[in-house]
Write a protein that holds these residues in place. Structure first.
Motif, PDB file in Angstrom:
ATOM      1  N   MET A 138      50.679  80.664  82.156  1.00  0.00           N
ATOM      2  CA  MET A 138      50.617  79.322  81.600  1.00  0.00           C
ATOM      3  C   MET A 138      50.674  79.347  80.070  1.00  0.00           C
ATOM      4  O   MET A 138      49.994  80.160  79.413  1.00  0.00           O
ATOM      5  N   PHE A 139      51.496  78.465  79.541  1.00  0.00           N
ATOM      6  CA  PHE A 139      51.580  78.278  78.096  1.00  0.00           C
ATOM      7  C   PHE A 139      50.719  77.073  77.732  1.00  0.00           C
ATOM      8  O   PHE A 139      50.938  75.963  78.227  1.00  0.00           O
ATOM      9  N   ASP A 140      49.755  77.277  76.841  1.00  0.00           N
ATOM     10  CA  ASP A 140      48.850  76.215  76.390  1.00  0.00           C
ATOM     11  C   ASP A 140      48.884  76.193  74.869  1.00  0.00           C
ATOM     12  O   ASP A 140      48.190  76.975  74.198  1.00  0.00           O
ATOM     13  N   ASN A 141      49.710  75.297  74.336  1.00  0.00           N
ATOM     14  CA  ASN A 141      49.982  75.268  72.891  1.00  0.00           C
ATOM     15  C   ASN A 141      50.501  76.638  72.452  1.00  0.00           C
ATOM     16  O   ASN A 141      51.583  77.049  72.866  1.00  0.00           O
ATOM     17  N   SER A 142      49.763  77.356  71.657  1.00  0.00           N
ATOM     18  CA  SER A 142      50.211  78.682  71.194  1.00  0.00           C
ATOM     19  C   SER A 142      49.606  79.806  72.012  1.00  0.00           C
ATOM     20  O   SER A 142      49.878  80.992  71.748  1.00  0.00           O
ATOM     21  N   ASP A 143      48.822  79.454  73.002  1.00  0.00           N
ATOM     22  CA  ASP A 143      48.173  80.483  73.820  1.00  0.00           C
ATOM     23  C   ASP A 143      48.985  80.758  75.095  1.00  0.00           C
ATOM     24  O   ASP A 143      49.660  79.870  75.634  1.00  0.00           O
ATOM     25  N   LEU A 144      48.914  81.984  75.569  1.00  0.00           N
ATOM     26  CA  LEU A 144      49.556  82.404  76.812  1.00  0.00           C
ATOM     27  C   LEU A 144      48.497  82.986  77.719  1.00  0.00           C
ATOM     28  O   LEU A 144      47.856  83.980  77.371  1.00  0.00           O
ATOM     29  N   LYS A 145      48.306  82.381  78.854  1.00  0.00           N
ATOM     30  CA  LYS A 145      47.217  82.792  79.753  1.00  0.00           C
ATOM     31  C   LYS A 145      47.784  83.164  81.116  1.00  0.00           C
ATOM     32  O   LYS A 145      48.652  82.475  81.657  1.00  0.00           O
ATOM     33  N   LEU A 146      47.292  84.240  81.652  1.00  0.00           N
ATOM     34  CA  LEU A 146      47.643  84.689  82.993  1.00  0.00           C
ATOM     35  C   LEU A 146      46.541  84.251  83.950  1.00  0.00           C
ATOM     36  O   LEU A 146      45.363  84.490  83.705  1.00  0.00           O
ATOM     37  N   GLY A 147      46.930  83.592  85.039  1.00  0.00           N
ATOM     38  CA  GLY A 147      45.934  83.097  85.972  1.00  0.00           C
ATOM     39  C   GLY A 147      46.437  83.144  87.406  1.00  0.00           C
ATOM     40  O   GLY A 147      47.544  83.625  87.697  1.00  0.00           O
TER      41      GLY A 147
END
Length: 207
Positions: free
Chosen positions: A187-196
């Motif tokens: 998931m892309f959240d603004n400038s963050d990249l999170k694996l879920g």
């Protein structure tokens, strides 16, 4: 007097010769006419026999052709009578390939499937869609079928990204099935990249 008698005899002799020649010509002409008539009669009789033979051959061939035509016309009728039954049976056993129901994927969601290849979910938290690229069944008496797909999701909190769908399906009634799946995602959240990882479950009706 003697000369006159000689002339009369010569004249009579000449007339008799002329008469004989005329009789010969008439006899010759009569024989030619009779011969020609006889030959023509034989030729005509032979032609009539040949014509009768030709007519008999044509009638027999036409009878054979009509018999073969009637047999060829009778065959399609038998095959055509069997076709509607197979079509009706296939229609009754098939559906449109569209499923819709309720489930939990993007929050409380309307879930569905299109042509057994695309799963989608429209819920309170966002939307998602997955393309199913592989399907299979488990060995033994396990009633579940497995599937694998790849897709993406967009959530209301401005999060979006790709995901993988790994799940199982279970037909439990006529035109009804249930499914459960795990969805590893990035998931892309603004400038963050999170694996879920997410999950989904639902029940669908097939039309």
């Amino acid at each position: 007097m003697t000369m006159l008698r000689i002339d009369i005899r010569e004249q009579q002799t000449q007339e008799s010769d002329d008469m004989k020649n005329r009789i010969r010509h008439i006899a010759t002409l009569a024989m030619f006419t009779l011969t020609s008539t006889f030959a023509l009669a034989n030729t005509t009789a032979g032609g009539e026999e040949q014509w009768q033979i030709v007519e008999e051959d044509q009638s027999s061939s036409s009878t054979t052709a009509s018999t073969s035509t009637s047999s060829n016309q009778a065959a399609p009728k038998q095959t055509s009578s069997s076709k509607p039954a197979s079509r009706s049976s296939s229609r009754s056993s098939s559906n449109s390939g569209f499923k819709i129901g309720m489930g939990l994927d993007q929050g409380l969601s309307i879930v569905g499937q299109i042509n057994n290849t695309v799963n989608f979910a429209i819920g309170n938290d966002g939307i998602a869609a997955d393309y199913i690229f592989s399907r299979g069944s488990f060995s033994g008496d396990v009633p579940f079928n497995w599937y694998a797909g790849v897709g993406g999701q967009i959530q209301r909190s401005d999060k979006f990204g790709p995901r993988v769908a790994l799940g199982v399906e279970l037909p439990f009634a006529k035109n009804w099935d249930g499914y459960a799946q795990l969805t590893p995602n990035l998931m892309f959240d603004n400038s963050d990249l999170k694996l879920g990882i997410g999950a989904g479950i639902g029940v669908r009706y097939s039309f």
